[in-house]
Design an enzyme around this catalytic site. Structure first.
Site, PDB file in Angstrom:
ATOM      1  N   HIS A 100       2.410  11.631  24.838  1.00 27.62           N
ATOM      2  CA  HIS A 100       3.052  10.665  23.944  1.00 27.62           C
ATOM      3  C   HIS A 100       4.249  11.386  23.317  1.00 27.62           C
ATOM      4  O   HIS A 100       4.180  12.596  23.054  1.00 27.62           O
ATOM      5  CB  HIS A 100       2.153  10.260  22.784  1.00 27.62           C
ATOM      6  CG  HIS A 100       0.837   9.659  23.138  1.00 27.62           C
ATOM      7  ND1 HIS A 100      -0.271  10.399  23.436  1.00 27.62           N
ATOM      8  CD2 HIS A 100       0.429   8.361  23.185  1.00 27.62           C
ATOM      9  CE1 HIS A 100      -1.292   9.607  23.667  1.00 27.62           C
ATOM     10  NE2 HIS A 100      -0.903   8.364  23.524  1.00 27.62           N
ATOM     11  N   ASP A 103       3.310  13.656  20.530  1.00 30.12           N
ATOM     12  CA  ASP A 103       2.498  14.855  20.839  1.00 30.12           C
ATOM     13  C   ASP A 103       3.388  16.091  20.948  1.00 30.12           C
ATOM     14  O   ASP A 103       2.952  17.201  20.646  1.00 30.12           O
ATOM     15  CB  ASP A 103       1.802  14.755  22.209  1.00 30.12           C
ATOM     16  CG  ASP A 103       0.912  13.554  22.344  1.00 30.12           C
ATOM     17  OD1 ASP A 103       0.427  13.049  21.321  1.00 30.12           O
ATOM     18  OD2 ASP A 103       0.705  13.124  23.504  1.00 30.12           O
TER      19      ASP A 103
HETATM   20  C1  XLS Z   1      -6.936   5.843  23.771  1.00 23.48           C
HETATM   21  C2  XLS Z   1      -6.190   5.950  25.018  1.00 23.48           C
HETATM   22  C3  XLS Z   1      -4.910   6.771  24.908  1.00 23.48           C
HETATM   23  C4  XLS Z   1      -4.015   6.496  26.073  1.00 23.48           C
HETATM   24  C5  XLS Z   1      -2.619   6.957  25.882  1.00 23.48           C
HETATM   25  O1  XLS Z   1      -8.115   5.525  23.755  1.00 23.48           O
HETATM   26  O2  XLS Z   1      -7.020   6.449  26.005  1.00 23.48           O
HETATM   27  O3  XLS Z   1      -5.219   8.112  24.793  1.00 23.48           O
HETATM   28  O4  XLS Z   1      -4.516   7.072  27.241  1.00 23.48           O
HETATM   29  O5  XLS Z   1      -2.000   6.315  24.836  1.00 23.48           O
END
Ligand code: XLS
Ligand code: NI
Ligand code: NI
Length: 436
Positions: A100, A103
């Site tokens: 993201h 991140d």
């Molecule tokens: C949350 C999601 C998230 C997505 C990416 O539960 O798994 O981590 O994979 O935004």
């Protein structure tokens, strides 16, 4: 000194090895059904759990201590984190990664400042990727952590939040494109509701439809070749998430004219939360031509939460890869470890072993799935079970040549009186167990 300096590059030692820092099953160059194992599985390390996870839970704060954690959440620490990330990619050998925007770099006080931070770290990534085989499986935007998104991003009652989110996604797509990302993912963060008494559902769905159309239009505008993927999830963080499961998202895509533009990123734990098996979601996507990529993990089956544990149970993954291979395997997609360490697993070594174990689990599962396909017994049983649909009268029924009255005539004429036959579930379960 690297955070992972005590850890050697992981190599394949074979099934008899007792070294937790070696692959027993994952052998990148091994050919499976004519294709290299690495090209089948396309493993990705996720940035958020692996480098940003702190071990926090609702009852206690951080347990992990990483050198790139610290007061200020500065760009210097973000660079240190990126160094560690690429060290881990090197140790694991040629994996993809995923992130993201939030991140990889700290959020600034304005969107322009946040974008500049993200772009600066992306430059660093681009540098590192120049002389490495590491590639980006997908990028995405975090539209759920900041309090401005508490009532959703695309589905927010305030159009200013919609606009802010759209601008943030534009930058995340630009960065993903620039880094050669194979996909761009949208998981519905807080796109859902807590209570219907303050929610205009029809309005919110229209907003979400417009948002996704904007993303698809922009993809074509910039010439991004990757796939746009939606990641369904039924609940968490909102009580009801609009992207509940694959079938729900398919209805949404059709409603907003996007069924040929968008595919699915399917996560094990999300399938379980929706009351499905992982293979159910994969096969639904296959049937609709929507399979894109997977988020590999494992839920705790007693807790009812999205626990995001590393996949360590190969029979569970084997059926999933069986259906993925039956659907033709990954094209742009791959196996992203949306998995996190338990909060007592503190060490650099724990982080490496978790990935090695997850990769081995998936590799062993892939081998089982390929063996099942090559042996063919399961596919044969399926063909036999539906064989009567090939008979001429059955084809007329399915092909639309017979109306209801014609079918009634046929039943009378041919004296149809069905005799049930065994579904042979246990026999097939025993058959499958031979390959595990
Ligand atoms: C949350 C999601 C998230 C997505 C990416 O539960 O798994 O981590 O994979 O935004
Ligand atoms: Ni998840
Ligand atoms: Ni996920």
């Amino acid at each position: 000194m690297s955070y992972f300096s005590q850890i050697p590059k992981i190599v394949h030692e074979g099934p008899d090895s007792d070294n937790p820092l070696a692959f027993r099953w994952y052998d990148p160059d091994r050919l499976v059904m004519g294709k290299r194992m690495e090209d089948h599985l396309r493993f990705a390390v996720c940035y958020w759990h692996t480098f940003c996870g702190t071990g926090l839970d609702p009852f206690g704060g951080d347990t992990f201590e990483r050198p790139w954690f610290g007061a200020g959440d500065s760009m210097a620490l973000a660079r240190l984190k990126a160094e560690a990330a690429f060290d881990l990619f090197d140790i694991l050998g040629q994996p993809f990664f995923s992130f993201h925007d939030r991140d990889i770099a700290p959020e600034g006080t304005t969107l322009a400042e946040s974008n500049a931070n993200v772009n600066a770290i992306a430059d660093l990534f681009a540098d590192k990727m120049r002389d490495r085989p590491t590639r980006l499986l997908w990028g995405t935007a975090n539209l759920f952590s900041n309090r401005r998104f508490m009532a959703g991003a695309a589905t927010n009652p305030d159009p200013d939040v919609f606009a802010y989110a759209a601008a943030q996604v534009k930058n995340a797509m630009d960065v993903t494109h620039r880094l050669g990302g194979a996909n761009y993912v949208l998981w519905g963060g807080r796109e859902g509701y807590e209570t219907l008494i303050n929610t205009n559902m029809g309005q919110e769905l229209d907003q979400m439809g417009r948002f996704l159309n904007l993303v698809v239009e922009y993809k074509h505008k910039i010439g991004f070749q990757g796939a746009i993927l939606i990641e369904p999830k039924p609940q968490e963080p909102t009580k009801h998430q609009y992207d509940f499961d694959v079938a729900t998202v398919y209805g949404f895509l059709q409603r907003y004219g996007l069924e040929n533009e968008v595919k699915m990123n399917i996560e094990v734990g999300h399938a379980v939360l929706a009351g499905h098996s992982f293979e159910h979601e994969i096969e639904t996507a296959n049937a609709l031509g929507l399979l894109g990529s997977i988020d590999a993990n494992r839920n705790d089956y007693q807790s009812g939460w999205d626990t995001d544990q590393f996949p360590m149970n190969h029979p569970e993954m084997a059926l999933a890869y069986y259906f993925i291979l039956q659907g033709g395997g990954f094209t742009t997609g791959g196996t992203n470890f949306d998995s996190k360490l338990r909060r007592q697993s503190l060490n650099a070594e724990d982080l490496v072993i978790a990935h090695v174990g997850g990769m081995d689990t998936c590799a062993r599962a892939l081998l089982a799935a390929a063996a099942m396909i090559e042996e063919g017994g399961l596919a044969q049983a399926l063909e036999d079970r539906y064989a009567k649909w090939q008979l001429p009268e059955a084809r007329k029924i399915l092909g639309g040549e017979y109306d209801l009255a014609d079918i009634a005539d046929y039943v009378a004429r041919a004296n149809i009186n069905p005799h049930p036959v065994s579904g042979r579930q246990e026999a097939l379960e025993v058959h499958i167990n031979r390959f595990m």
